[in-house]
Motif scaffolding. Structure first.
Motif, short mmCIF file in Angstrom:
data_model
loop_
_atom_site.label_atom_id
_atom_site.label_comp_id
_atom_site.label_asym_id
_atom_site.label_seq_id
_atom_site.Cartn_x
_atom_site.Cartn_y
_atom_site.Cartn_z
N LEU A 15 31.65 46.26 25.85
CA LEU A 15 31.18 45.94 24.51
C LEU A 15 30.15 44.83 24.45
CD1 LEU A 15 33.88 43.90 22.60
CD2 LEU A 15 34.26 44.67 24.92
N PHE A 34 30.96 47.27 15.62
CA PHE A 34 29.50 47.40 15.62
C PHE A 34 29.10 47.86 14.22
CE2 PHE A 34 30.31 46.93 19.93
CZ PHE A 34 29.18 47.03 20.73
N LEU A 92 24.37 48.68 12.91
CA LEU A 92 23.49 48.90 14.06
C LEU A 92 23.07 50.36 14.21
CD1 LEU A 92 25.18 46.63 16.78
CD2 LEU A 92 22.96 46.29 15.68
N THR A 142 24.15 49.52 30.00
CA THR A 142 25.11 48.64 29.35
C THR A 142 26.32 48.32 30.22
OG1 THR A 142 26.15 50.55 28.29
CG2 THR A 142 24.44 49.40 27.03
N GLU A 174 26.86 46.29 25.66
CA GLU A 174 26.47 47.29 24.66
C GLU A 174 25.88 46.63 23.43
OE1 GLU A 174 29.62 50.90 25.66
OE2 GLU A 174 30.20 49.33 24.24
N LYS A 175 26.55 45.60 22.93
CA LYS A 175 26.05 44.96 21.71
C LYS A 175 24.74 44.23 21.96
CE LYS A 175 28.91 43.96 18.49
NZ LYS A 175 29.96 43.36 17.61
N GLU A 196 22.03 47.03 22.28
CA GLU A 196 21.84 47.82 21.06
C GLU A 196 21.30 46.98 19.91
OE1 GLU A 196 25.64 49.86 21.01
OE2 GLU A 196 25.09 50.79 22.94
N THR A 197 21.56 45.67 19.94
CA THR A 197 20.93 44.76 18.98
C THR A 197 19.44 44.62 19.30
OG1 THR A 197 23.00 43.56 18.66
CG2 THR A 197 20.99 42.41 18.04
N LYS A 236 33.78 50.05 19.31
CA LYS A 236 33.35 50.32 20.68
C LYS A 236 34.02 49.32 21.62
CE LYS A 236 28.99 50.96 21.43
NZ LYS A 236 29.31 52.07 22.37
N GLU A 247 32.83 38.46 22.53
CA GLU A 247 32.32 39.50 21.64
C GLU A 247 33.48 40.34 21.15
OE1 GLU A 247 30.46 40.67 19.15
OE2 GLU A 247 28.88 39.85 20.45
#
Length: 247
Positions: free
Chosen positions: A108, A213, A216, A60, A111-112, A115-116, A102, A209
């Motif tokens: 971020l 979060f 998730l 990430t 990461e998003k 993680e999505t 986060k 973004e």
């Protein structure tokens, strides 16, 4: 009494070690960013080097990517249809419903994204990160540089007290994300309705973004001293040792 830095480092390692027990051969992993995620990547790398695990991952952040490469963890480039069996990452704050803040490490967006695209997000944190209500930790936003003045105005109207993140304390250089965007930290103090705030922020042009979060995380491993508990939405905390597989 608040744990000191050495105690927190041990808690992070305990949470990371508990997460590693649920990694299986052949998994495709999303590798998180931050000190607790680094502890997990280090332990994962040790297992890979010892021949105990055969996995692949995508990181990430550039920092996590570099660490994974140094440890010999095989990495996969983003591509269409790519999904991850498991994402392991830290959080700056989380509540009992596993709503997260986060982005303290500036990652971020990636990461998003990852993680999505994951079937299971497992959060690993030390004992200081669980809070009754989100907002004490400043909410990060990743912002297109050209849009910064208008984003600051819009967030201020929402009560966020925005501050542009600097590269270092006392520096006059602005912090840049891996995507070369700016980071804005918003001091709400209390976020009474995270879902509503998330939608408000998503409607502000120029915000790439935002650091809420929601919906998730499937479970969180929270270390308190040497004890690690599993937190799941709507369920009582359970010792991690009771789970042979992902909860």
């Amino acid at each position: 009494m608040t744990p000191d830095q050495s105690q927190l480092a041990l808690e992070k390692r305990h949470a990371a070690a508990a997460a590693l027990r649920w990694v299986r051969d052949g998994m495709l992993l999303s590798l998180g960013t931050g000190s607790t995620s680094a502890a997990f990547i280090n332990l994962l790398g040790e297992a890979v080097q010892a021949g105990k695990l055969r996995v692949q991952g995508t990181a990430t952040s550039l920092a996590s990517e570099n660490l994974a490469r140094q440890l010999g963890i095989p990495l996969v480039e983003p591509c269409r249809g790519l999904r991850f069996d498991l994402a392991v990452d830290g959080a700056d704050e989380l509540d009992g419903q596993l709503r997260l803040i986060k982005g303290g490490g500036g990652a971020l967006l990636r990461e998003k994204l990852l993680e999505t695209a994951s079937d299971y997000l497992l959060v690993i944190v030390d004992s200081t990160k669980l809070v009754p209500q989100l907002g004490r930790f400043p909410l990060p936003l990743e912002v297109v540089p050209f849009a910064l003045p208008w984003v600051m105005d819009a967030v201020e109207k929402l009560g966020g007290a925005p501050q542009v993140r600097m590269a270092h304390t006392g520096s006059d250089q602005l912090y840049r994300s891996d995507q070369n965007n700016l980071l804005v930290d918003c001091y709400f103090n209390v976020i009474s309705d995270p879902e509503h705030l998330m939608h408000q922020l998503q409607n502000i042009p120029g915000i790439v973004e935002q650091g809420l979060f929601l919906g998730l995380a499937k479970a969180a491993l929270i270390a308190n001293g040497e004890e690690v508990q599993v937190i799941r939405p709507g369920q009582a905390p359970t010792p991690a040792s009771e789970f042979a597989d992902l909860p």
